[in-house]
Design an enzyme around this catalytic site. Sequence first.
Site, PDB file in Angstrom:
ATOM      1  N   ASN A 180      -6.330  -9.303  -0.419  1.00 37.86           N
ATOM      2  CA  ASN A 180      -5.022  -9.938  -0.569  1.00 37.86           C
ATOM      3  C   ASN A 180      -3.955  -8.890  -0.337  1.00 37.86           C
ATOM      4  O   ASN A 180      -4.026  -7.800  -0.904  1.00 37.86           O
ATOM      5  CB  ASN A 180      -4.878 -10.427  -2.022  1.00 37.86           C
ATOM      6  CG  ASN A 180      -4.616 -11.903  -2.095  1.00 37.86           C
ATOM      7  OD1 ASN A 180      -4.407 -12.563  -1.088  1.00 37.86           O
ATOM      8  ND2 ASN A 180      -4.643 -12.419  -3.308  1.00 37.86           N
ATOM      9  N   TYR A 187      -6.244  -4.039  -6.940  1.00 33.61           N
ATOM     10  CA  TYR A 187      -6.916  -5.170  -7.597  1.00 33.61           C
ATOM     11  C   TYR A 187      -8.153  -5.608  -6.792  1.00 33.61           C
ATOM     12  O   TYR A 187      -9.250  -5.781  -7.343  1.00 33.61           O
ATOM     13  CB  TYR A 187      -5.919  -6.329  -7.729  1.00 33.61           C
ATOM     14  CG  TYR A 187      -6.447  -7.545  -8.446  1.00 33.61           C
ATOM     15  CD1 TYR A 187      -6.570  -7.560  -9.828  1.00 33.61           C
ATOM     16  CD2 TYR A 187      -6.798  -8.700  -7.739  1.00 33.61           C
ATOM     17  CE1 TYR A 187      -7.034  -8.693 -10.490  1.00 33.61           C
ATOM     18  CE2 TYR A 187      -7.255  -9.831  -8.392  1.00 33.61           C
ATOM     19  CZ  TYR A 187      -7.378  -9.818  -9.760  1.00 33.61           C
ATOM     20  OH  TYR A 187      -7.834 -10.937 -10.415  1.00 33.61           O
ATOM     21  N   LEU A 198       0.824  -1.214   0.000  1.00 32.13           N
ATOM     22  CA  LEU A 198       0.000   0.000   0.000  1.00 32.13           C
ATOM     23  C   LEU A 198       0.861   1.268   0.000  1.00 32.13           C
ATOM     24  O   LEU A 198       0.558   2.235  -0.698  1.00 32.13           O
ATOM     25  CB  LEU A 198      -0.958  -0.011   1.200  1.00 32.13           C
ATOM     26  CG  LEU A 198      -2.003   1.092   1.242  1.00 32.13           C
ATOM     27  CD1 LEU A 198      -2.804   1.164  -0.048  1.00 32.13           C
ATOM     28  CD2 LEU A 198      -2.933   0.892   2.428  1.00 32.13           C
ATOM     29  N   LYS A 234     -12.089  -5.565  -7.947  1.00 34.18           N
ATOM     30  CA  LYS A 234     -12.904  -6.781  -8.031  1.00 34.18           C
ATOM     31  C   LYS A 234     -14.081  -6.747  -7.050  1.00 34.18           C
ATOM     32  O   LYS A 234     -15.137  -7.327  -7.314  1.00 34.18           O
ATOM     33  CB  LYS A 234     -12.032  -8.017  -7.803  1.00 34.18           C
ATOM     34  CG  LYS A 234     -10.966  -8.222  -8.891  1.00 34.18           C
ATOM     35  CD  LYS A 234     -11.608  -8.481 -10.257  1.00 34.18           C
ATOM     36  CE  LYS A 234     -10.596  -8.876 -11.316  1.00 34.18           C
ATOM     37  NZ  LYS A 234     -11.224  -9.171 -12.612  1.00 34.18           N
TER      38      LYS A 234
HETATM   39  P1  NAI Z   1      -4.152 -13.445 -18.058  1.00 32.89           P
HETATM   40  O1  NAI Z   1      -3.222 -12.342 -17.706  1.00 32.89           O
HETATM   41  O2  NAI Z   1      -3.595 -14.786 -18.378  1.00 32.89           O
HETATM   42  O3  NAI Z   1      -5.113 -13.007 -19.264  1.00 32.89           O
HETATM   43  C1  NAI Z   1      -5.748 -11.758 -19.277  1.00 32.89           C
HETATM   44  C2  NAI Z   1      -6.050 -11.362 -20.711  1.00 32.89           C
HETATM   45  O4  NAI Z   1      -6.682 -10.065 -20.675  1.00 32.89           O
HETATM   46  C3  NAI Z   1      -4.789 -11.242 -21.570  1.00 32.89           C
HETATM   47  O5  NAI Z   1      -4.967 -11.904 -22.808  1.00 32.89           O
HETATM   48  C4  NAI Z   1      -4.633  -9.732 -21.751  1.00 32.89           C
HETATM   49  O6  NAI Z   1      -4.008  -9.359 -22.980  1.00 32.89           O
HETATM   50  C5  NAI Z   1      -6.100  -9.272 -21.678  1.00 32.89           C
HETATM   51  N1  NAI Z   1      -6.188  -7.841 -21.378  1.00 32.89           N
HETATM   52  C6  NAI Z   1      -5.494  -7.142 -20.447  1.00 32.89           C
HETATM   53  N2  NAI Z   1      -5.788  -5.836 -20.519  1.00 32.89           N
HETATM   54  C7  NAI Z   1      -6.700  -5.701 -21.511  1.00 32.89           C
HETATM   55  C8  NAI Z   1      -7.378  -4.596 -22.076  1.00 32.89           C
HETATM   56  N3  NAI Z   1      -7.161  -3.340 -21.645  1.00 32.89           N
HETATM   57  N4  NAI Z   1      -8.264  -4.800 -23.101  1.00 32.89           N
HETATM   58  C9  NAI Z   1      -8.468  -6.059 -23.550  1.00 32.89           C
HETATM   59  N5  NAI Z   1      -7.855  -7.152 -23.068  1.00 32.89           N
HETATM   60  C10 NAI Z   1      -6.968  -6.970 -22.061  1.00 32.89           C
HETATM   61  O7  NAI Z   1      -5.171 -13.508 -16.826  1.00 32.89           O
HETATM   62  P2  NAI Z   1      -6.174 -14.672 -16.330  1.00 32.89           P
HETATM   63  O8  NAI Z   1      -5.561 -15.317 -15.139  1.00 32.89           O
HETATM   64  O9  NAI Z   1      -6.629 -15.496 -17.466  1.00 32.89           O
HETATM   65  O10 NAI Z   1      -7.379 -13.769 -15.784  1.00 32.89           O
HETATM   66  C11 NAI Z   1      -8.582 -13.543 -16.499  1.00 32.89           C
HETATM   67  C12 NAI Z   1      -9.564 -12.828 -15.577  1.00 32.89           C
HETATM   68  O11 NAI Z   1      -9.792 -13.632 -14.411  1.00 32.89           O
HETATM   69  C13 NAI Z   1      -9.062 -11.472 -15.066  1.00 32.89           C
HETATM   70  O12 NAI Z   1     -10.143 -10.578 -14.963  1.00 32.89           O
HETATM   71  C14 NAI Z   1      -8.535 -11.821 -13.683  1.00 32.89           C
HETATM   72  O13 NAI Z   1      -8.512 -10.695 -12.843  1.00 32.89           O
HETATM   73  C15 NAI Z   1      -9.539 -12.855 -13.255  1.00 32.89           C
HETATM   74  N6  NAI Z   1      -9.101 -13.725 -12.175  1.00 32.89           N
HETATM   75  C16 NAI Z   1      -8.021 -14.563 -12.338  1.00 32.89           C
HETATM   76  C17 NAI Z   1      -7.651 -15.397 -11.297  1.00 32.89           C
HETATM   77  C18 NAI Z   1      -6.499 -16.334 -11.399  1.00 32.89           C
HETATM   78  O14 NAI Z   1      -6.196 -16.986 -10.386  1.00 32.89           O
HETATM   79  N7  NAI Z   1      -5.855 -16.486 -12.532  1.00 32.89           N
HETATM   80  C19 NAI Z   1      -8.382 -15.401 -10.014  1.00 32.89           C
HETATM   81  C20 NAI Z   1      -9.499 -14.503  -9.975  1.00 32.89           C
HETATM   82  C21 NAI Z   1      -9.838 -13.704 -11.015  1.00 32.89           C
END
Ligand code: NAI
Length: 251
Positions: A153, A159, A103, A163
């Site tokens: 977290n 973040y 923070l 969320k």
């Molecule tokens: P990741 O980082 O593997 O994929 C995220 C995708 O979003 C990437 O392809 C990226 O290019 C795209 N992206 C980022 N900024 C963007 C923008 N401004 N416009 C369009 N696309 C954009 O992440 P992951 O793990 O697949 O996460 C997907 C979602 O799930 C996110 O919202 C994340 O916060 C959420 N999430 C993930 C968790 C985890 O443990 N992996 C847990 C809880 C939530």
Amino acid sequence: ATAPTSWDKPLEGKVAVVTGAARGIGATIAEVLSRDGAHVVCADIPAAGEALSETANKVGGTSLALDVTAEDAADKLATHLLERHGGADIIVHNAGITRDKTLANMDDSRWNMVIGVNLLAPQKITDHLVAKGALKPGGRVIDVSSIAGIAGNRGQTNYGTSKAGVIGLVQATAPVLAEKDITINAVAPGFIETAMTAAIPFATREAGRRMSSLLQGGQTVDVAETVAYFASPASNAVTGQIVRVCGQSLL
Ligand code: NAI
């Protein structure tokens, strides 16, 4: 009403948009919605390049270069959907980022970027699609929150706030969209094995895995199947809900 006799292709004839579809959870959501019969518009930032077209090809959908935070993002998407498909039935706001810091070291740019992608973009895009009639009656909005928005977290004030905001957004928007015959729900994943979580230090990652209700990290498909439920006729009467997937059961 009688139960349908088959759920083989519950999304046949539907058009779905998935943001952040190039990789991770978004790519698997695109796969699962396509398996269920939807045409999937796979959207991601221009820098996603090849990975985005690979997802789109794999699922037999189309790709759309779209930075959800761009000034014209909502308008570009609405125009694309209306011109190519006469509107969409499903939008999954999956694009998300982290910019972790303690923070004391959390500067404005980290706050603004994370709130902009994770919270403001889903709100603006949903509002605009509905206003332009680019999301059809019977439509589905599915947001991706996180257990970090419920439990918090360390190092993720920005973040977690974004969320938690998504949860407020879904709950406040549900009665408004109900007037248009559109539902809005969210998944709140716990620890899921993706590039996003691979960037977390080992000890924190292991702690995250152990805190899962199933005592292990989840897979992207675990999240995608819950999204598919919110997209399907099985959830016709469900709106304003937040479902934890691999989230901590004791919180
Ligand atoms: P990741 O980082 O593997 O994929 C995220 C995708 O979003 C990437 O392809 C990226 O290019 C795209 N992206 C980022 N900024 C963007 C923008 N401004 N416009 C369009 N696309 C954009 O992440 P992951 O793990 O697949 O996460 C997907 C979602 O799930 C996110 O919202 C994340 O916060 C959420 N999430 C993930 C968790 C985890 O443990 N992996 C847990 C809880 C939530």
